[in-house]
Scaffold this active site. Structure first.
Site, mmCIF file in Angstrom:
data_model
loop_
_atom_site.group_PDB
_atom_site.id
_atom_site.type_symbol
_atom_site.label_atom_id
_atom_site.label_comp_id
_atom_site.label_asym_id
_atom_site.label_seq_id
_atom_site.Cartn_x
_atom_site.Cartn_y
_atom_site.Cartn_z
ATOM 1 N N ASP A 1 -7.124 23.864 28.391
ATOM 2 C CA ASP A 1 -6.268 24.615 27.642
ATOM 3 C C ASP A 1 -6.390 26.174 28.050
ATOM 4 O O ASP A 1 -7.182 26.602 29.215
ATOM 5 C CB ASP A 1 -6.424 24.382 25.831
ATOM 6 C CG ASP A 1 -5.410 25.175 25.157
ATOM 7 O OD1 ASP A 1 -4.242 24.243 24.990
ATOM 8 O OD2 ASP A 1 -5.733 26.104 24.601
ATOM 9 N N LYS B 1 -8.621 18.334 19.153
ATOM 10 C CA LYS B 1 -8.864 19.587 19.975
ATOM 11 C C LYS B 1 -10.162 20.305 19.816
ATOM 12 O O LYS B 1 -10.926 19.847 18.919
ATOM 13 C CB LYS B 1 -7.868 20.621 19.271
ATOM 14 C CG LYS B 1 -7.194 21.708 20.134
ATOM 15 C CD LYS B 1 -6.028 21.395 21.358
ATOM 16 C CE LYS B 1 -6.164 22.379 22.299
ATOM 17 N NZ LYS B 1 -4.906 22.267 23.142
HETATM 18 P P1 NDP Z 1 -4.145 29.924 30.723
HETATM 19 O O1 NDP Z 1 -5.491 30.203 30.319
HETATM 20 O O2 NDP Z 1 -3.964 29.366 32.029
HETATM 21 O O3 NDP Z 1 -3.286 31.007 30.562
HETATM 22 C C1 NDP Z 1 -2.893 31.888 29.389
HETATM 23 C C2 NDP Z 1 -2.123 32.725 29.720
HETATM 24 O O4 NDP Z 1 -1.740 33.618 28.346
HETATM 25 C C3 NDP Z 1 -2.570 33.951 30.526
HETATM 26 O O5 NDP Z 1 -1.608 34.525 31.271
HETATM 27 C C4 NDP Z 1 -3.323 35.001 29.294
HETATM 28 O O6 NDP Z 1 -3.591 36.375 29.698
HETATM 29 C C5 NDP Z 1 -2.228 34.550 28.332
HETATM 30 N N1 NDP Z 1 -2.744 34.968 26.842
HETATM 31 C C6 NDP Z 1 -3.837 34.047 26.530
HETATM 32 N N2 NDP Z 1 -3.964 34.623 25.226
HETATM 33 C C7 NDP Z 1 -3.252 35.717 24.995
HETATM 34 C C8 NDP Z 1 -3.165 36.754 24.033
HETATM 35 N N3 NDP Z 1 -3.869 36.673 22.915
HETATM 36 N N4 NDP Z 1 -2.076 37.820 24.121
HETATM 37 C C9 NDP Z 1 -1.485 37.657 25.224
HETATM 38 N N5 NDP Z 1 -1.543 36.936 26.337
HETATM 39 C C10 NDP Z 1 -2.715 35.963 26.100
HETATM 40 O O7 NDP Z 1 -3.699 28.866 29.789
HETATM 41 P P2 NDP Z 1 -2.422 27.613 29.722
HETATM 42 O O8 NDP Z 1 -1.235 28.210 30.376
HETATM 43 O O9 NDP Z 1 -3.309 26.431 29.800
HETATM 44 O O10 NDP Z 1 -1.976 27.592 27.857
HETATM 45 C C11 NDP Z 1 -1.060 28.567 27.757
HETATM 46 C C12 NDP Z 1 -0.498 27.806 26.421
HETATM 47 O O11 NDP Z 1 0.070 26.848 26.593
HETATM 48 C C13 NDP Z 1 -1.451 27.908 25.302
HETATM 49 O O12 NDP Z 1 -0.885 27.902 23.857
HETATM 50 C C14 NDP Z 1 -2.012 26.352 25.308
HETATM 51 O O13 NDP Z 1 -2.311 25.800 24.152
HETATM 52 C C15 NDP Z 1 -0.429 25.672 25.559
HETATM 53 N N6 NDP Z 1 -0.561 24.441 26.319
HETATM 54 C C16 NDP Z 1 -1.284 24.147 27.510
HETATM 55 C C17 NDP Z 1 -1.254 23.230 28.234
HETATM 56 C C18 NDP Z 1 -1.887 22.918 29.412
HETATM 57 O O14 NDP Z 1 -1.624 21.618 29.855
HETATM 58 N N7 NDP Z 1 -2.614 23.580 30.071
HETATM 59 C C19 NDP Z 1 -0.806 21.725 27.404
HETATM 60 C C20 NDP Z 1 0.121 22.137 26.256
HETATM 61 C C21 NDP Z 1 0.186 23.248 25.783
HETATM 62 P P3 NDP Z 1 -4.786 36.612 30.361
HETATM 63 O O15 NDP Z 1 -4.791 36.138 31.947
HETATM 64 O O16 NDP Z 1 -4.757 38.153 30.535
HETATM 65 O O17 NDP Z 1 -5.964 36.156 29.617
#
Ligand code: NDP
Length: 444
Positions: free
Chosen positions: A165, A125
């Site tokens: 991510d 990671k």
């Molecule tokens: P994105 O950046 O596309 O989206 C993240 C979302 O979560 C946004 O809506 C963001 O809000 C919100 N967010 C991020 N940090 C916070 C916080 N501290 N408090 C509240 N809301 C928060 O990321 P992903 O969708 O790719 O990833 C989301 C999760 O899924 C993570 O934990 C990641 O590790 C996990 N994941 C992702 C994979 C992938 O294929 N993308 C695979 C496996 C796991 P805002 O827009 O306001 O920042």
């Protein structure tokens, strides 16, 4: 002191100030006690000590110039955690909260997740404390180019294959890949989540969210239940959340709430996903705008309130520790039956205990969100074979992988006497394969 407790105590002592890493290691190691009891040879081989120590940690400076001509410096990280079963594989996170503890917790989880996919990928990671939010495309490009100018020497299609991510989507992967190709003069599958015109795979964008719904559906099927007419809440509104929503809706569920880091929306008629996509994917806007567009929808400041919305299914898809004990109690009181983790470690250890105690079907992240990395591995296979599979082909493979993961974690939980405990099942099933490979390799 028992072997597992000893390893955990040493880990905390020698890695101070890394709370997220401690949390992930505690969750994993405590569930592995029955496995190490069955295999005394693991202790003799120092297997757990080696398992929780990354093979390599790379820390670097990322200087870049913003649109005002000011020089900025961010921290860059890549943790190459475990390559026993395949090349390091795991995403890059760009978010101001990123530090070594967070990257190590994500890397440790990734080892077991990747093992559960059944595909030959090790765990890694990386990321940076850079915040792409509010930056111009040129600033994001400058940052990505600088980041890759260091990272390129540590990665490779058969060595280490990063992906996206939080904060790293199609735009960032494009800039990172462009710089890699320019420096190395190689058009290879060194990053996944690439665009479809330059080696990407269909379904990669949808994979984590779809996979989460596929595995939850499988757990439902085993209980003669389904998504039809279920009320669902999904935290986040990024890549994972959007495609979890799309698949859940297509199976007849009503998704009533979602959030971003500022606050949540509630739409009792069911969320109109095309509007969310327009706000988040096209305009890079705030979820608040949804309530200005959709009559009857409500926006509330702050994220935590979302867990007070009554639902049958909760799919946390934003970030770590978003569901604490209080939120878990609230969910249970309001009748939640299934919790599927789309994000990594979104539930605290206390929240998980509450779900288990109250009989909620709980699908932990390393199993439930493995669809993303599994499809990344399918992207790697297509790249190295110079092939391009159809949407239906990749989607069918993804669904199959998620069903297999469910069956595998269910079987492992039963085998060790913990029927229905998928935290036990996932950790044990993921670990056994990695441990067997590590034992075969000798002391390395
Ligand atoms: P994105 O950046 O596309 O989206 C993240 C979302 O979560 C946004 O809506 C963001 O809000 C919100 N967010 C991020 N940090 C916070 C916080 N501290 N408090 C509240 N809301 C928060 O990321 P992903 O969708 O790719 O990833 C989301 C999760 O899924 C993570 O934990 C990641 O590790 C996990 N994941 C992702 C994979 C992938 O294929 N993308 C695979 C496996 C796991 P805002 O827009 O306001 O920042």
């Amino acid at each position: 002191m028992k072997y597992v407790e000893q390893v955990l105590e040493n880990l905390k002592k020698h890695n101070p100030n890394e709370p997220e890493f401690h949390q992930a290691a505690t969750e994993i190691l405590t569930t592995l006690a029955p496995v190490v009891e069955k295999h005394p040879e693991y202790e003799k081989a120092g297997l757990l000590e080696r398992f929780i120590e990354p093979e390599r940690v790379i820390l670097f400076r990322v200087p870049w110039v913003d649109d005002n001509g000011k020089v900025n410096v961010n921290k860059g990280y890549r943790v190459q955690f475990n390559s026993a079963i395949g090349p390091y594989k795991g995403g890059l996170r760009f978010h101001p909260s990123v530090n070594l503890s967070i990257i190590k917790f994500l890397g440790l989880e990734q080892i077991l997740k990747n093992s559960l996919t059944g595909l030959p990928i090790g765990g890694g990671k990386g990321g940076s404390d850079f915040d792409p939010k509010g930056k111009s495309d040129r600033e994001v490009m400058a940052f990505c180019q600088s980041f890759m100018t260091e990272l390129y020497r540590h990665i490779g299609a058969d060595t280490d294959v990063p992906a996206g991510d939080i904060g790293v989507g199609a735009r960032e992967v494009g800039y990172l890949f462009g710089q890699y190709k320019r420096i190395r003069d190689e058009h290879v599958g060194v990053l996944t989540g690439r665009g479809l015109t330059y080696g990407g795979s269909l379904v990669r964008k949808e994979a984590t969210g779809y996979g989460l719904v596929y595995i939850t559906e499988e757990a439902m099927k085993a209980r003669k239940d389904s998504f039809k007419n279920k009320t669902v809440i999904i935290s986040g509104s990024g890549n994972v959340a959007i495609y979890a929503c799309e698949k859940a809706q297509s199976l007849g569920a009503k998704v009533v709430a979602m959030y971003d880091s500022n606050g949540y929306i509630y739409d009792s008629d069911g969320i109109k996903l095309d509007i969310i996509k327009e706000i988040k994917e096209v305009k890079r806007g705030r979820i608040k705008e949804y309530a200005d567009i959709v009559k009857g929808a409500v926006y509330k400041d702050g994220c935590k309130g979302i867990w007070s919305v009554p639902c049958d299914v909760a799919l946390p898809c934003a970030t770590q520790n978003e569901i604490d004990a209080e939120s878990a109690e609230l969910l249970v009181r309001n009748g939640v039956k299934y919790v599927g983790e789309g994000a990594n470690m979104p539930s605290t250890l206390e929240a998980i205990e509450i779900f288990k105690k109250k009989g909620v079907v709980f699908l932990p992240a390393k199993a439930a969100n493995a669809g993303g990395v599994a499809t990344s591995a399918l992207e790697m296979a297509q790249s190295s074979g110079r092939m391009f599979w159809s949407f239906e082909e990749v989607d069918a493979k993804l669904k199959n992988i998620m069903i297999n993961i469910y069956q595998n974690i269910d079987k492992s939980a039963k085998e060790y006497g913990y029927e229905g405990d998928y935290v036990m099942g996932a950790n044990i099933a993921g670990f056994v394969k990695v441990a067997t490979a590590m034992m075969a390799h000798g002391i390395v």
